[in-house]
Scaffold this motif. Structure first.
Motif, mmCIF file in Angstrom:
data_model
loop_
_atom_site.group_PDB
_atom_site.id
_atom_site.type_symbol
_atom_site.label_atom_id
_atom_site.label_comp_id
_atom_site.label_asym_id
_atom_site.label_seq_id
_atom_site.Cartn_x
_atom_site.Cartn_y
_atom_site.Cartn_z
ATOM 1 N N SER A 149 3.660 14.470 39.640
ATOM 2 C CA SER A 149 3.303 15.148 38.990
ATOM 3 C C SER A 149 4.136 16.075 38.125
ATOM 4 N N ILE A 150 4.259 16.797 36.967
ATOM 5 C CA ILE A 150 4.838 16.989 35.886
ATOM 6 C C ILE A 150 4.452 18.639 36.337
ATOM 7 N N THR A 151 4.800 19.296 36.661
ATOM 8 C CA THR A 151 4.624 20.827 37.523
ATOM 9 C C THR A 151 5.398 21.889 36.256
ATOM 10 N N GLY A 152 6.975 21.646 35.504
ATOM 11 C CA GLY A 152 6.801 22.471 34.694
ATOM 12 C C GLY A 152 8.399 21.574 33.795
ATOM 13 N N VAL A 153 7.890 22.517 32.404
ATOM 14 C CA VAL A 153 9.301 21.653 31.610
ATOM 15 C C VAL A 153 10.454 23.366 31.403
ATOM 16 N N GLU A 154 11.326 23.094 31.314
ATOM 17 C CA GLU A 154 12.457 24.098 31.331
ATOM 18 C C GLU A 154 13.380 23.533 30.610
ATOM 19 N N GLY A 155 12.917 24.154 28.762
ATOM 20 C CA GLY A 155 13.844 24.010 27.709
ATOM 21 C C GLY A 155 13.688 21.684 26.984
ATOM 22 N N GLU A 207 15.791 20.045 28.475
ATOM 23 C CA GLU A 207 16.482 19.085 29.828
ATOM 24 C C GLU A 207 15.908 19.341 31.307
ATOM 25 N N CYS A 208 15.264 19.732 31.373
ATOM 26 C CA CYS A 208 14.850 19.883 32.885
ATOM 27 C C CYS A 208 13.403 19.875 33.211
ATOM 28 N N ILE A 209 13.333 18.474 33.639
ATOM 29 C CA ILE A 209 11.119 18.545 34.154
ATOM 30 C C ILE A 209 11.358 18.935 35.482
ATOM 31 N N ARG A 210 10.711 19.495 36.156
ATOM 32 C CA ARG A 210 10.124 20.095 37.058
ATOM 33 C C ARG A 210 9.384 19.197 37.855
ATOM 34 N N LEU A 211 9.753 18.596 38.982
ATOM 35 C CA LEU A 211 8.304 17.508 39.304
ATOM 36 C C LEU A 211 8.126 17.660 40.821
ATOM 37 N N LYS A 212 6.725 17.578 41.199
ATOM 38 C CA LYS A 212 6.218 17.400 42.988
ATOM 39 C C LYS A 212 6.133 16.353 43.259
ATOM 40 N N ILE A 213 6.939 15.296 43.048
ATOM 41 C CA ILE A 213 6.668 13.736 44.494
ATOM 42 C C ILE A 213 5.545 13.860 45.038
ATOM 43 N N GLU A 214 4.376 13.377 44.821
ATOM 44 C CA GLU A 214 3.590 13.013 45.869
ATOM 45 C C GLU A 214 3.725 11.643 46.787
ATOM 46 N N THR A 215 3.414 10.343 46.432
ATOM 47 C CA THR A 215 3.782 8.823 47.035
ATOM 48 C C THR A 215 5.120 8.751 46.680
ATOM 49 N N THR A 216 5.194 7.301 47.522
ATOM 50 C CA THR A 216 6.245 5.941 47.342
ATOM 51 C C THR A 216 6.094 4.504 47.808
ATOM 52 N N LYS A 217 5.890 4.209 47.611
ATOM 53 C CA LYS A 217 5.161 2.866 48.043
ATOM 54 C C LYS A 217 5.629 1.813 47.477
ATOM 55 N N PRO A 218 5.881 0.866 48.373
ATOM 56 C CA PRO A 218 6.874 -0.883 47.780
ATOM 57 C C PRO A 218 5.355 -1.484 46.955
ATOM 58 N N GLU A 219 5.530 -1.999 46.399
ATOM 59 C CA GLU A 219 4.501 -2.985 45.228
ATOM 60 C C GLU A 219 5.130 -4.479 45.018
ATOM 61 N N ASP A 220 4.295 -5.309 44.260
ATOM 62 C CA ASP A 220 5.062 -6.382 44.133
ATOM 63 C C ASP A 220 6.055 -6.914 45.531
ATOM 64 N N SER A 221 5.329 -7.048 46.411
ATOM 65 C CA SER A 221 6.173 -7.303 46.928
ATOM 66 C C SER A 221 5.814 -9.006 47.861
ATOM 67 N N ALA A 255 -0.566 13.507 29.761
ATOM 68 C CA ALA A 255 -0.588 13.935 31.445
ATOM 69 C C ALA A 255 -0.446 14.037 32.452
ATOM 70 N N LYS A 256 0.293 14.109 32.306
ATOM 71 C CA LYS A 256 1.958 15.178 33.049
ATOM 72 C C LYS A 256 1.765 14.756 34.635
ATOM 73 N N THR A 257 2.279 13.220 34.514
ATOM 74 C CA THR A 257 3.023 12.039 35.564
ATOM 75 C C THR A 257 4.255 11.448 35.627
ATOM 76 N N PHE A 258 4.836 11.566 36.447
ATOM 77 C CA PHE A 258 5.952 10.374 36.214
ATOM 78 C C PHE A 258 6.207 9.035 37.090
ATOM 79 N N VAL A 259 6.650 8.412 36.744
ATOM 80 C CA VAL A 259 6.472 6.865 37.642
ATOM 81 C C VAL A 259 8.106 6.857 37.736
ATOM 82 N N SER A 260 8.283 7.074 39.060
ATOM 83 C CA SER A 260 9.563 5.807 39.254
ATOM 84 C C SER A 260 9.337 4.444 39.884
#
Length: 94
Positions: A43-49, A51-65, A18-23
């Motif tokens: 979103s994952i914008t690229g992979v280098e080898g 050991e490297c995943i390039r990300l484009k950070i989209e949003t940050t939000k508190p959940e389960d408050s 899905a080319k997604t990353f969630v932290s």
């Protein structure tokens, strides 16, 4: 005295199909009276080898408050309708 906030455990989920990353990071404030999971989505914008995943950070939000949970249906409505912080746009300006 205890710090105003404490940063707890973190988990990252990477879905290459899905080319997604969630932290998700647990944050506790007010001496443990309030907790939330700060969730950053990217979103994952690229992979280098292997050991490297390039990300484009989209949003940050508190959940389960816990503060919003105590408000019942009103808290759920606030959580569902409050916009996420546009962290990707903010980071690009730095």
């Amino acid at each position: 005295p205890a710090p105003i906030k404490e940063v707890g455990s973190a988990t990252q989920t990477i879905d290459m199909d899905a080319k997604t990353f969630v932290s998700r990071v647990k944050v506790t404030t007010l001496g443990g009276l309030a907790t939330s999971i700060m969730t950053t989505r990217a979103s994952i914008t690229g992979v280098e080898g292997l050991e490297c995943i390039r990300l484009k950070i989209e949003t940050t939000k508190p959940e389960d408050s816990t503060v919003l949970e105590k408000l019942g249906p009103l808290g759920s409505m606030i959580n569902e309708n409050s916009p996420p912080f546009p962290s990707g746009e903010a980071l690009e300006k730095v």
